[in-house]
Design an enzyme around this catalytic site. Structure first.
Site, PDB file in Angstrom:
ATOM      1  N   SER A   1      -9.845   1.417   2.678  1.00  0.00           N
ATOM      2  CA  SER A   1      -9.030   2.360   1.825  1.00  0.00           C
ATOM      3  C   SER A   1      -7.896   1.198   1.240  1.00  0.00           C
ATOM      4  CB  SER A   1      -8.201   3.115   2.359  1.00  0.00           C
ATOM      5  OG  SER A   1      -7.350   2.837   3.630  1.00  0.00           O
TER       6      SER A   1
ATOM      7  N   LYS B   1       0.805  -1.070   0.215  1.00  0.00           N
ATOM      8  CA  LYS B   1       0.090  -0.091   0.050  1.00  0.00           C
ATOM      9  C   LYS B   1       0.954   1.308  -0.121  1.00  0.00           C
ATOM     10  CE  LYS B   1      -4.041   1.759   2.465  1.00  0.00           C
ATOM     11  NZ  LYS B   1      -4.971   1.802   4.084  1.00  0.00           N
TER      12      LYS B   1
ATOM     13  N   SER C   1      -9.980  -0.584   6.839  1.00  0.00           N
ATOM     14  CA  SER C   1      -9.280  -0.547   5.593  1.00  0.00           C
ATOM     15  C   SER C   1      -8.588  -1.660   5.206  1.00  0.00           C
ATOM     16  CB  SER C   1      -8.320   0.628   5.499  1.00  0.00           C
ATOM     17  OG  SER C   1      -9.135   1.839   5.476  1.00  0.00           O
TER      18      SER C   1
END
Lengths: 472, 101
Positions: free
Chosen positions: A155, A80, A179
Site C-alpha cells: 500500500s 505516507k 506494504s
C-alpha cells in the site's frame, strides 16, 4: 523541462555534499519540487505537497550553520498519509478522514524532526493501507514511474513512486503484510519492514496492530540503515515497542536458507531467473546457500487474511463520525454510524471490515481466528528454528513484476501478490526487499526485488546481505 | 455461499450501510475468500492447548514497572483533540441523544 539530477542521489551522498557545503538543503528541496512539477501530475504519488518546504529547508540550513550535523539534517522526505505530522492533514487516503488534521506527531516523525529531516508532503496509498497496488486510494491510483500503465505496488505506493521518480530522497511507509517491501520491489528500491516493535507505532493510523510496522523506502541499503537507526527505539507511547536488548544479538554469519519448495508454482520464470542470479552473486561474496523447508509457510497467506481483517474490523471501529473526519446524519444513532461508515469507507475497506466481522463472530471464531492463531504459532516456531541454522531466509519479494492498473479486479487475485511478504508480519521477523535487476515486459524494464528475512532484532544481517548484493 | 441474510447481519454488526448490489458482490467475494482461508483448518492443535491460546510463542512479553510516568503525555493536546471533532459545542462533542423515554 527535464528532471533535476540533484534529487536522484542517495541520502548518504547528499549528506556528504551537505556536510562539504557543496549543496544546501534548499537546493535539494528545489530539485525535488521541480521533479514533482514535471512528473507528479501523471504519477499521482503525492496527495499533498506542503506549502512550507522551502522554509523548512532554510531552517535546516540554519541548523547546519549553527553546527548541527545529523546525516538526515536537510534531507527531504515523502511521508505516507497514515503517519501523523502535527498540524498537517492526515487521511490514510480515505474519505472518512476528510478534513482531519493531526493533533500530534507520530514518534517516527518526532525523531526525524529532531534529526532535521524535511517533510515534502504526504503520499498516496491504498485506503487505510488495504491493498497491494495503491489502486484502492479514494484519490485515484498512483502510477509506476517505470511504466505508467502499471501499479507501483502498495500500500505504500505513493512513497515508492515519489522516491523512484526522484521526487524525494527518502520516504517512510508502513508494512502490515508487505506494504513497504512489495512497492520497493516494483519500483527498484530498498524497503525495510523492521522487527515487530523495533519502531514505535505511536501516531500511525492502525491497521493490524499485531502486524504493523513503519519503515524506510530508500535507494540504497546504507540509506535504509541510516533511517532505521534514526527512527527505532523503545517508546513509552507504544507499549509493544522494544529496546536494543530485547532480543539476543546473533553473530554475523553468512548462511542463507532458500525455501525452494514454496516457489515451484506461481512464480514468474524471469523473476526466478533473477533470483538465482542474485544467489550466485551472493555465493561469490562468500555466502553459503542452503535449502530449507518451511512447511507451514504455504498456509501463511490464509492465516494472514484471517488475522489481518479481524484486526482491521476492530481497529476501524473508531471511525464513527463522532471523533473526527466525516460525519453523516441519518434518522437514528445506528443510521448515523452506518451512513458515515458506509459512505466514508471505500469498497475494499468495507470488504475487509465485513470479513473481519465474519471470522470473529460467535460460531466461526474457533474455526477461523482460532485455527489461524494455531497456524501462526507453528509458522513462527518453524521460522525461529530455521533461523538458528541460517542467518537469513531468501525468496523473491513478489511472484511477479508490477502488474497493470486494473488487471487484478478480483480481490483474491490481488491478495496473492502478498504471498511471500506476509510471513514476516505474522512472525514479527525483520525483512527487507533489495533490488535484483529487472525483467522486460512490453518493452519496458520492470524492477524486481529479493527478500531477506532474519531473526528478531537482527536487522544487521539484512543490511549485510543487502550490501553484499548491492556491491558491483 | 454466504447467504444474503448473513451479509446483512454482518453489515449491521459492523455498522455499514450497503447497497443491494454490494450485498450481492460481497456474498460472492466473502465466500471466495473464506474458501481460500479454509486451508487453516488443516493446522493441528497441539495437545494440551486450545484454539484460544493466543499467540504466546510468536511474541516476547516485555514487562515494565507499574510506576507513574513523568508528565502528562497528552499535555497541551486537549484543544487539538477537541478541534478534530466534527460537531462541537464549547468543550463538548455533540452526539445524538441515545436514551429515549
Amino acid at each position: 523541462m527535464g528532471i533535476s539530477e540533484l534529487a536522484s542521489i542517495s541520502i548518504t551522498e547528499a549528506a556528504r555534499k551537505l556536510g562539504a557545503k557543496e549543496i544546501s538543503a534548499l537546493d535539494l528541496v528545489r530539485a525535488c519540487l521541480k521533479n514533482i512539477e514535471v512528473r507528479d501530475k501523471s504519477l499521482n504519488a503525492y496527495l499533498e505537497v506542503f506549502d512550507d518546504v522551502e522554509a523548512q529547508a532554510k531552517k535546516a540550513d540554519e541548523r547546519r550553520a549553527k553546527g548541527e550535523s545529523h546525516p538526515l539534517l536537510g534531507i527531504p522526505f515523502a511521508i505516507k498519509d497514515n503517519i501523523l505530522i502535527k498540524g498537517r492533514r492526515a487521511g490514510a487516503a480515505s474519505k472518512i478522514l476528510e478534513g482531519y488534521v493531526a493533533s500530534y506527531d507520530a514518534t517516527v516523525i518526532k525523531k526525524l524532526k529532531d534529526a532535521g529531516a524535511i517533510f515534502l508532503g504526504r503520499t498516496n496509498m491504498d485506503e487505510f493501507a488495504h491493498g497491494s497496488s495503491t489502486e484502492n486510494s479514494a484519490y485515484g491510483p498512483t502510477k509506476n514511474p517505470f511504466d505508467e500503465e502499471r501499479v507501483p505496488g502498495g500500500s505504500s505506493g505513493g512513497s515508492a513512486a515519489a522516491l523512484a521518480a526522484h521526487m524525494a530522497l527518502g520516504s517512510l511507509g508502513t508494512d502490515t503484510g508487505g506494504s513497504i517491501r512489495e512497492p520497493a520491489s516494483f519500483c527498484g528500491l530498498v524497503g525495510l519492514k523492521p522487527t515487530y516493535g523495533a519502531v514505535s507505532r505511536s501516531g500511525l493510523i492502525a491497521m493490524g496492530s499485531s502486524l504493523d510496522q513503519a519503515g524506510p523506502l530508500t535507494k540504497t541499503v546504507a540509506d535504509a540503515e541510516l533511517i532505521f537507526n534514526t527512527i527505532k527505539g523503545e517508546d513509552p507511547l507504544d507499549s509493544t515497542s522494544i529496546g536494543e536488548h530485547t532480543y539476543a544479538k546473533k553473530s554475523a554469519g553468512r548462511r542463507i536458507g532458500v525455501p525452494r519448495r514454496l516457489f515451484v508454482e506461481g512464480v514468474d520464470q524471469d523473476v526466478l531467473k533473477n533470483f538465482e542470479t542474485s544467489l550466485e552473486r551472493l555465493k561469490k561474496k562468500g555466502y553459503e546457500i542452503v535449502d530449507i523447508a518451511l512447511p507451514s509457510a504455504s498456509l501463511a497467506l490464509a492465516v494472514y487474511y484471517i488475522v489481518m481483517p479481524a484486526e482491521v474490523s476492530t481497529n476501524l471501529a473508531r471511525f464513527d463520525g463522532v471523533r473526527y473526519g466525516l460525519s453523516l446524519k441519518g434518522t437514528s444513532l445506528y443510521e448515523d454510524y452506518a451512513k458515515t461508515r458506509g459512505e466514508g469507507f471505500g469498497p475494499e475497506v468495507r470488504r475487509r471490515v465485513m470479513l473481519g466481522t465474519y471470522v470473529l463472530s460467535a460460531g466461526y471464531y474457533d474455526a477461523y481466528y482460532g485455527k489461524a492463531t494455531i497456524a501462526r504459532k507453528q509458522l513462527a516456531a518453524e521460522v525461529t528454528r530455521v533461523l538458528e541454522e541460517v542467518d537469513c531466509i531468501a525468496n523473491p519479494t513478489t511472484p511477479t513484476p508490477a502488474f497493470k492498473i486494473g488487471e487484478k479486479s478480483d480481490p483474491l487475485s490481488m491478495y496473492l501478490a502478498d504471498i511471500f511478504t506476509v510471513t514476516a508480519n505474522l512472525t514479527g521477523n525483520p525483512a527487507i526487499s533489495i533490488p535484483m535487476g529487472s525483467v522486460t515486459r512490453d518493452g519496458k524494464e520492470l524492477p524486481v526485488g529479493i527478500q531477506f528475512t532474519a531473526a528478531h532484532g537482527d536487522e544487521a544481517a539484512l543490511f549485510a546481505a543487502g550490501k553484499a548484493l548491492e556491491e558491483k | 455461499m454466504v447467504s444474503k441474510k448473513e451479509i446483512e447481519t454482518l453489515a449491521a454488526l459492523a455498522r455499514l450501510k450497503l447497497s443491494d448490489a454490494e450485498v450481492k458482490t460481497l456474498q460472492k467475494d466473502i465466500s471466495n475468500i473464506l474458501e481460500y482461508v479454509e486451508a487453516v483448518s488443516t493446522a493441528k492443535i497441539p495437545s494440551g492447548s486450545t484454539a484460544r491460546d493466543g499467540i504466546g510463542i510468536v511474541l516476547k512479553n516485555v514487562m515494565r514497572e507499574d510506576t507513574e510516568r513523568e508528565g502528562d503525555l497528552l499535555a497541551g493536546k486537549r484543544e487539538n483533540l477537541l478541534k478534530a471533532l466534527p460537531k462541537r459545542e464549547g468543550d463538548y462533542a455533540v452526539v445524538r441523544k441515545i436514551i429515549e423515554k
